[in-house]
Design an enzyme around this catalytic site. Structure first.
Site, short mmCIF file in Angstrom:
data_model
loop_
_atom_site.label_atom_id
_atom_site.label_comp_id
_atom_site.label_asym_id
_atom_site.label_seq_id
_atom_site.Cartn_x
_atom_site.Cartn_y
_atom_site.Cartn_z
N GLU A 137 0.83 -1.22 0.00
CA GLU A 137 0.00 0.00 0.00
C GLU A 137 0.86 1.26 0.00
O GLU A 137 0.58 2.21 -0.72
CB GLU A 137 -0.93 0.02 1.23
CG GLU A 137 -2.02 -1.04 1.22
CD GLU A 137 -2.89 -0.99 -0.02
OE1 GLU A 137 -3.15 0.11 -0.52
OE2 GLU A 137 -3.28 -2.07 -0.52
N GLU B 5 -0.21 -2.17 -9.60
CA GLU B 5 -0.20 -3.28 -8.64
C GLU B 5 1.15 -4.00 -8.67
O GLU B 5 1.73 -4.29 -7.63
CB GLU B 5 -1.33 -4.26 -8.93
CG GLU B 5 -2.72 -3.72 -8.64
CD GLU B 5 -2.81 -3.01 -7.31
OE1 GLU B 5 -2.38 -3.59 -6.29
OE2 GLU B 5 -3.26 -1.86 -7.29
N HIS C 38 2.17 2.31 -3.30
CA HIS C 38 1.27 3.14 -4.11
C HIS C 38 1.49 4.62 -3.80
O HIS C 38 1.45 5.45 -4.69
CB HIS C 38 -0.19 2.79 -3.81
CG HIS C 38 -0.64 1.52 -4.47
ND1 HIS C 38 -0.45 1.26 -5.80
CD2 HIS C 38 -1.29 0.44 -3.98
CE1 HIS C 38 -0.95 0.09 -6.10
NE2 HIS C 38 -1.46 -0.44 -5.01
ZN LIG Z 1 -2.47 -2.33 -4.63
#
Ligand SMILES: [Zn+2]
Length: 427
Positions: A336, A367, A339
């Site tokens: 996370e 991703e 990101h």
């Molecule tokens: Zn993700």
């Protein structure tokens, strides 16, 4: 043939009817295309009855079959609910549902003593009636989904009372925001003169920024309980990791997602120097209420500090227990935070102006990048096992039709993510 003939006929219609026809044609084209894709994916659920050999290592046949049946049920549900809403929308357009609702709103205003000069009041009544209609027609579907499908597959944690209270609360909160915002917007349009669209656009931009800012702190807590993650090893380790990549973390919360469903998740939010991390209690092996009963049955207290007898507990409660170990939670967070570090959030906001398909393609790239980021933090091994666990806990189906997956999935297929991680798992 039929389609081209009707297209020809369309060009000979007056402008309003042409727009009307184009809306219907577009809506049905998208609907049929997506039904075609869903049918392809459904065939995969039906025919892939055994764990494919390349997945043998990561999924047992019992979980695979559970997930297969869950996805089949969901697919049947979305077939019927999709068909219903497509037909409902078409009928509303064909039989003049929108002008009818407009006249009805005018009549209500008349009863209340507002004359025709109160167009804004009429628009608000119209909005209220339209959202009420859509909430009421959606309710049976949502009830069925929660209490039949999710319930059957062991995800639902809501009682009927909680569900109804939640639905009413959601409706009221939405109206509290929607009605004042739209009356202001209509007022701006009315007095805006030649450049009304610029003012209207600026206004909606400001409103959405304000909403994003206050949502997590003032709106989400109306629906779910957020508690700070207790001091302990997990919290410490999260802070250390955040610091190591200059993530301006101010708070870590646990949200009681288990009141709704046993699906698990984690996310971060906040502007600039004020970032907060939210973990679903269902993600955390040791905080999940869903595990509590099992722990109590086995005569053990849930661990609070992330140390000690995890192996022992696991052995005893292996069957029903769900969630991830601390290291795995950290690995998921590493993804996370990737990101954030890679600027994906801002990029997504910019790209979201473009087509949603492009967004899906881009989001998959992101991703992989976030996984690679977690790998760089030395979390490859734990992320690998976390992904497998989360897929299992959420009954994700690991096989998909390539066309369906390309169109719909914002996350790459599990197997591809695992393969990308595997290359340097030993790092
Ligand atoms: Zn993700």
């Amino acid at each position: 043939m039929g389609m081209w003939a009707s297209l020809d006929a369309m060009w000979e219609m007056p402008a309003e009817k042409r727009i009307f026809g184009a809306v219907l044609l577009f809506s049905w084209t998208v609907y049929l295309w997506e039904s075609f894709l869903a049918q392809r994916q459904r065939r995969i659920y039906k025919t892939t009855t055994h764990v494919p050999p390349e997945l043998g290592q990561i999924m047992d046949s019992e979980t695979f079959e559970k997930s297969r049946l869950y996805q089949l049920d969901k697919s049947t549900f979305s077939f019927w609910s999709g068909l219903y809403s497509e037909i409902e929308g078409t009928l509303i357009l064909l039989f003049g549902g929108i002008p009818y609702l407009w006249r009805l709103s005018g009549r209500f205003c008349g009863y209340a003593g507002f004359g025709p000069e109160y167009e804004i009041t009429q628009s608000l009544v119209f909005l209220l009636l339209a959202t009420l209609f859509s909430a009421l027609t959606g309710l049976p579907w949502s009830l069925y989904n929660t209490f039949v499908i999710e319930e059957k597959h062991g995800f639902n944690q809501q009682t009927l009372g909680f569900f109804m209270k939640d639905a009413v609360k959601k409706f009221v909160v939405t109206q509290c925001i929607l009605l004042p915002v739209s009356s202001l917007l209509l007022y701006i349009i009315k007095i805006g003169g030649d450049y009304f669209f610029i003012y209207a656009w600026l206004f909606t931009l400001v409103v959405s920024l304000v909403l994003v800012t206050i949502y997590a702190d003032y709106i989400a807590p109306l629906f779910d309980k957020f508690t700070p993650l207790p001091e302990g090893k997990l919290k410490q380790e999260i802070e250390v990791m955040a610091k190591s990549i200059d993530f301006p973390l101010t708070k870590v919360y646990v949200v009681e997602g288990s009141k709704r469903s046993s699906h698990s998740n984690a996310y971060f939010y906040g502007f600039f120097k004020n970032k907060r991390i939210v973990l679903f209690d269902t993600l955390l092996e040791e905080y999940s209420v869903l595990n509590k009963d099992i722990l109590e049955e086995s005569g053990m207290e849930p661990r609070k500090d992330g140390e000690g007898d995890s192996e022992e507990i696991k052995a005893k409660v292996k069957n029903k227990k769900q969630g991830c170990k601390n290291e795995e939670v950290l690995a998921v967070l590493g993804h996370e935070l990737g990101h954030w570090k890679l600027g994906h959030t801002v990029k997504n906001i910019i790209i979201s102006q473009v087509l949603s398909f492009c967004l899906t393609v881009l989001s998959r790239r992101f991703e992989f990048q976030a996984d690679a980021f977690a790998k760089k933090l030395g979390k490859a091994k734990d992320l690998y096992s976390a992904l497998i666990k989360l897929n299992k806990d959420n009954l994700g189906f690991p096989v998909s039709d390539w066309l369906f997956s390309m169109w719909h999935y914002s996350h790459p297929p599990l197997l591809e993510r695992l393969q990308a991680l595997e290359n340097s798992k030993q790092d």
